[in-house]
Design a protein around this motif. Structure first.
Motif, PDB file in Angstrom:
ATOM      1  N   ALA A   1     -12.923  11.951 -35.018  1.00 19.95           N
ATOM      2  CA  ALA A   1     -13.569  11.371 -33.930  1.00 19.95           C
ATOM      3  C   ALA A   1     -12.554  10.113 -33.432  1.00 19.95           C
ATOM      4  N   ILE A   2     -12.010   9.762 -34.268  1.00 22.18           N
ATOM      5  CA  ILE A   2     -11.000   8.538 -34.335  1.00 22.18           C
ATOM      6  C   ILE A   2     -10.030   8.594 -33.205  1.00 22.18           C
ATOM      7  N   GLU A   3      -9.783   7.641 -32.395  1.00 24.37           N
ATOM      8  CA  GLU A   3      -9.051   7.392 -31.407  1.00 24.37           C
ATOM      9  C   GLU A   3      -7.416   6.978 -32.226  1.00 24.37           C
ATOM     10  N   GLU A   4      -6.298   7.241 -31.684  1.00 22.70           N
ATOM     11  CA  GLU A   4      -5.157   6.833 -32.253  1.00 22.70           C
ATOM     12  C   GLU A   4      -4.908   5.307 -32.194  1.00 22.70           C
ATOM     13  N   SER A   5      -5.423   4.657 -31.241  1.00 22.73           N
ATOM     14  CA  SER A   5      -5.249   3.066 -31.288  1.00 22.73           C
ATOM     15  C   SER A   5      -6.103   2.594 -32.377  1.00 22.73           C
ATOM     16  N   TRP A   6      -7.457   2.868 -32.510  1.00 22.72           N
ATOM     17  CA  TRP A   6      -8.393   2.561 -33.643  1.00 22.72           C
ATOM     18  C   TRP A   6      -7.790   2.921 -35.003  1.00 22.72           C
ATOM     19  N   HIS A   7      -7.150   4.014 -35.012  1.00 25.06           N
ATOM     20  CA  HIS A   7      -6.726   4.416 -36.495  1.00 25.06           C
ATOM     21  C   HIS A   7      -5.488   3.496 -36.739  1.00 25.06           C
ATOM     22  N   ARG A   8      -4.729   3.075 -35.886  1.00 27.57           N
ATOM     23  CA  ARG A   8      -3.608   2.277 -36.151  1.00 27.57           C
ATOM     24  C   ARG A   8      -4.247   0.835 -37.048  1.00 27.57           C
ATOM     25  N   HIS A   9      -5.323   0.208 -36.585  1.00 29.24           N
ATOM     26  CA  HIS A   9      -6.069  -0.864 -37.376  1.00 29.24           C
ATOM     27  C   HIS A   9      -6.909  -0.445 -38.422  1.00 29.24           C
ATOM     28  N   MET A  10      -7.243   0.801 -38.569  1.00 25.91           N
ATOM     29  CA  MET A  10      -8.099   1.098 -39.636  1.00 25.91           C
ATOM     30  C   MET A  10      -7.628   2.019 -40.907  1.00 25.91           C
ATOM     31  N   GLN A  11      -6.323   2.481 -40.667  1.00 24.03           N
ATOM     32  CA  GLN A  11      -5.636   3.390 -41.567  1.00 24.03           C
ATOM     33  C   GLN A  11      -5.574   2.516 -42.989  1.00 24.03           C
ATOM     34  N   GLY A  12      -6.060   3.215 -44.007  1.00 21.56           N
ATOM     35  CA  GLY A  12      -5.996   2.602 -45.167  1.00 21.56           C
ATOM     36  C   GLY A  12      -7.036   1.697 -45.806  1.00 21.56           C
ATOM     37  N   ILE A  13      -8.062   1.451 -44.816  1.00 24.49           N
ATOM     38  CA  ILE A  13      -8.915   0.392 -45.207  1.00 24.49           C
ATOM     39  C   ILE A  13     -10.344   1.116 -44.717  1.00 24.49           C
ATOM     40  N   PHE A  14     -10.319   1.996 -43.968  1.00 25.65           N
ATOM     41  CA  PHE A  14     -11.339   2.560 -43.368  1.00 25.65           C
ATOM     42  C   PHE A  14     -12.705   3.287 -44.592  1.00 25.65           C
ATOM     43  N   MET A  15     -12.128   4.060 -44.992  1.00 25.03           N
ATOM     44  CA  MET A  15     -12.672   4.710 -45.986  1.00 25.03           C
ATOM     45  C   MET A  15     -12.936   4.305 -47.194  1.00 25.03           C
ATOM     46  N   PRO A  16     -12.122   3.276 -48.136  1.00 24.10           N
ATOM     47  CA  PRO A  16     -12.564   2.499 -49.079  1.00 24.10           C
ATOM     48  C   PRO A  16     -13.803   1.663 -48.719  1.00 24.10           C
ATOM     49  N   THR A  17     -13.664   1.091 -47.687  1.00 23.39           N
ATOM     50  CA  THR A  17     -14.800   0.177 -47.030  1.00 23.39           C
ATOM     51  C   THR A  17     -16.047   0.897 -46.742  1.00 23.39           C
ATOM     52  N   ALA A  18     -16.066   1.970 -46.439  1.00 19.75           N
ATOM     53  CA  ALA A  18     -17.203   2.756 -46.090  1.00 19.75           C
ATOM     54  C   ALA A  18     -17.845   3.201 -47.406  1.00 19.75           C
ATOM     55  N   THR A  19     -16.940   3.421 -48.468  1.00 21.88           N
ATOM     56  CA  THR A  19     -17.611   3.809 -49.871  1.00 21.88           C
ATOM     57  C   THR A  19     -18.117   2.501 -50.254  1.00 21.88           C
ATOM     58  N   VAL A  20     -17.481   1.326 -50.280  1.00 18.88           N
ATOM     59  CA  VAL A  20     -18.287  -0.109 -50.638  1.00 18.88           C
ATOM     60  C   VAL A  20     -19.617  -0.060 -50.018  1.00 18.88           C
ATOM     61  N   LEU A  21     -19.567  -0.117 -48.713  1.00 21.91           N
ATOM     62  CA  LEU A  21     -20.902  -0.081 -48.105  1.00 21.91           C
ATOM     63  C   LEU A  21     -21.884   0.844 -48.271  1.00 21.91           C
ATOM     64  N   SER A  22     -21.518   2.000 -48.674  1.00 19.59           N
ATOM     65  CA  SER A  22     -22.666   3.067 -49.074  1.00 19.59           C
ATOM     66  C   SER A  22     -23.040   2.474 -50.291  1.00 19.59           C
TER      67      SER A  22
ATOM     68  N   ARG B   1      -4.870  18.874 -33.079  1.00 22.93           N
ATOM     69  CA  ARG B   1      -3.570  18.281 -32.776  1.00 22.93           C
ATOM     70  C   ARG B   1      -3.397  16.871 -33.158  1.00 22.93           C
ATOM     71  N   LEU B   2      -4.325  16.287 -32.664  1.00 24.62           N
ATOM     72  CA  LEU B   2      -4.576  14.753 -32.801  1.00 24.62           C
ATOM     73  C   LEU B   2      -4.809  14.382 -34.495  1.00 24.62           C
ATOM     74  N   TYR B   3      -5.891  15.199 -34.861  1.00 20.56           N
ATOM     75  CA  TYR B   3      -5.996  14.671 -36.294  1.00 20.56           C
ATOM     76  C   TYR B   3      -5.333  15.185 -37.441  1.00 20.56           C
ATOM     77  N   THR B   4      -4.289  16.204 -37.051  1.00 22.63           N
ATOM     78  CA  THR B   4      -3.470  16.583 -37.900  1.00 22.63           C
ATOM     79  C   THR B   4      -2.259  15.913 -37.854  1.00 22.63           C
ATOM     80  N   ARG B   5      -1.976  15.190 -36.854  1.00 18.70           N
ATOM     81  CA  ARG B   5      -0.954  14.031 -36.801  1.00 18.70           C
ATOM     82  C   ARG B   5      -1.262  12.892 -37.562  1.00 18.70           C
ATOM     83  N   LEU B   6      -2.441  12.405 -37.434  1.00 21.26           N
ATOM     84  CA  LEU B   6      -2.824  11.250 -37.865  1.00 21.26           C
ATOM     85  C   LEU B   6      -3.100  11.049 -39.262  1.00 21.26           C
ATOM     86  N   HIS B   7      -3.588  12.256 -39.912  1.00 24.61           N
ATOM     87  CA  HIS B   7      -4.194  12.372 -41.082  1.00 24.61           C
ATOM     88  C   HIS B   7      -3.031  13.481 -42.016  1.00 24.61           C
ATOM     89  N   GLY B   8      -2.553  12.849 -43.099  1.00 17.70           N
ATOM     90  CA  GLY B   8      -1.582  13.526 -43.887  1.00 17.70           C
ATOM     91  C   GLY B   8      -2.202  14.897 -44.474  1.00 17.70           C
TER      92      GLY B   8
END
Length: 354
Positions: A165-186, A307-314
């Motif tokens: 669901a993420i947009e490219e602009s938000w992904h640039r800010h959240m890359q590398g921290i979004f999912m680890p933070t989600a794990t901690v918050l869970s 097309r978007l998420y395959t480009r954003l996520h390795g």
């Protein structure tokens, strides 16, 4: 030959005897509301605010509580709302498996995590509401399990929102921290809910609710931030078919959060919502609708935004998120086990003091 025939007849006779016991077992289970107790007849720990009747007696056999699935008591609809939801989600999973190659396409794994986490939280909820009335330690243990289910579902929500669901602009800010933070918050959400249950009768209700709701609210805000941005950018000319379902999941979640936080409508009609129309029952239904909307929105994003998420996520990220999902479950299970240990010590101290 005669011996074999006699053995088969004997087995058939035994099976028929077992079948004949089924009506008696169901009769035991299908007892009327007179089989249940009033709030004055059970320990205060098991009482729910504004629910006066319909409580099951404590310290019965395990079979009694399993068969109470078919009995009329004040947890019946709480059990059935999520039991039916589990079956619907299972059917939904089977339907998705016909069109999504979960085994071959790593980009589908976040969607798989969401569906499995949704099935897990409904199953844990069923177990908690079905068996939590057996004893105090069972009540704590099974509801801590319920909170583990909720926490891992929060992670499942985060991973599909970040991945699809993420947009490219938000992904640039959240890359590398979004999912680890989600794990901690869970994990914090699980800890807050478990501790609130542990201190159930030692803290004011509003303090306990704040301890349970605040971490979950933080997790929800973080996990759903990609969806909030999508909805904020939504224009009237947009042809994105997933956005109405994203809007639906947000609306359903905010509604069910209100019913979880406030004991309505039983506060307005104490004693009249003991079996039907409890706030928690409404919360269950709205949460299931939220989940179904979320799964449909994520599936449409999986199809339409490839097309978007395959480009954003390795190619490696999906496997990493699966690993984080396992870490989240293990960490939350350890938190629950730690809190069960505290409960056992508390109950042992209480018994010894008597």
């Amino acid at each position: 030959m005669a011996t074999i025939v006699m053995e088969r007849i004997g087995r058939l006779f035994i099976n028929l005897q077992q079948v004949r016991q089924v009506p008696r077992m169901l009769t035991e289970a299908m007892c009327s509301s007179s089989c249940t107790l009033k709030d004055s007849e059970i320990p205060s720990f098991f009482r729910e605010d504004f629910i006066h009747t319909g409580y099951r007696p404590l310290h019965q056999s395990w079979r009694y509580y399993f068969l109470s699935l078919f009995q009329r008591h004040n947890e019946t609809l709480n059990i059935w709302t999520h039991l039916l939801a589990f079956l619907v989600l299972l059917g939904n999973f089977c339907r998705l498996a016909e069109t999504v190659e979960f085994a071959r396409d790593p980009h589908s794994w976040p969607l798989l995590i969401l569906v499995l986490s949704a099935m897990n939280y409904t199953a844990c909820s069923v177990v908690a509401h079905l068996l939590g009335s057996k004893s105090e330690i069972c009540h704590y243990t099974f509801f801590f399990l319920d909170y583990v289910g909720v926490a891992q579902y929060q992670y499942g929500s985060a991973v599909v929102h970040y991945y699809y669901a993420i947009e490219e602009s938000w992904h640039r800010h959240m890359q590398g921290i979004f999912m680890p933070t989600a794990t901690v918050l869970s994990c914090l959400s699980c800890l807050g809910c478990c501790y609130g249950k542990y201190r159930n009768h030692n803290l004011p209700t509003w303090v306990r609710k704040l301890g349970q709701v605040a971490p979950s609210a933080m997790a929800y805000t973080w996990d759903t931030s990609p969806v909030f941005q999508r909805l904020f950018l939504w224009s009237a000319t947009s042809e994105d078919p997933a956005l109405p379902f994203h809007l639906g999941q947000v609306a359903f979640f905010l509604s069910c959060a209100a019913f979880f936080t406030y004991p309505l409508p039983q506060r307005w009609f104490p004693g009249h919502c003991d079996f039907v129309c409890q706030g928690h029952q409404i919360f269950h239904v709205l949460l299931v609708l939220c989940t179904l909307s979320q799964i449909q929105a994520s599936y449409l994003d999986y199809l339409g935004r490839r097309r978007l998420y395959t480009r954003l996520h390795g190619s490696h990220e999906a496997g990493l998120f699966v690993g984080l999902y396992v870490v989240t479950i293990v960490a939350c299970a350890l938190i629950a086990a730690f809190m069960v240990g505290k409960v056992k010590r508390l109950l042992y101290t209480s018994v010894k003091a008597k």
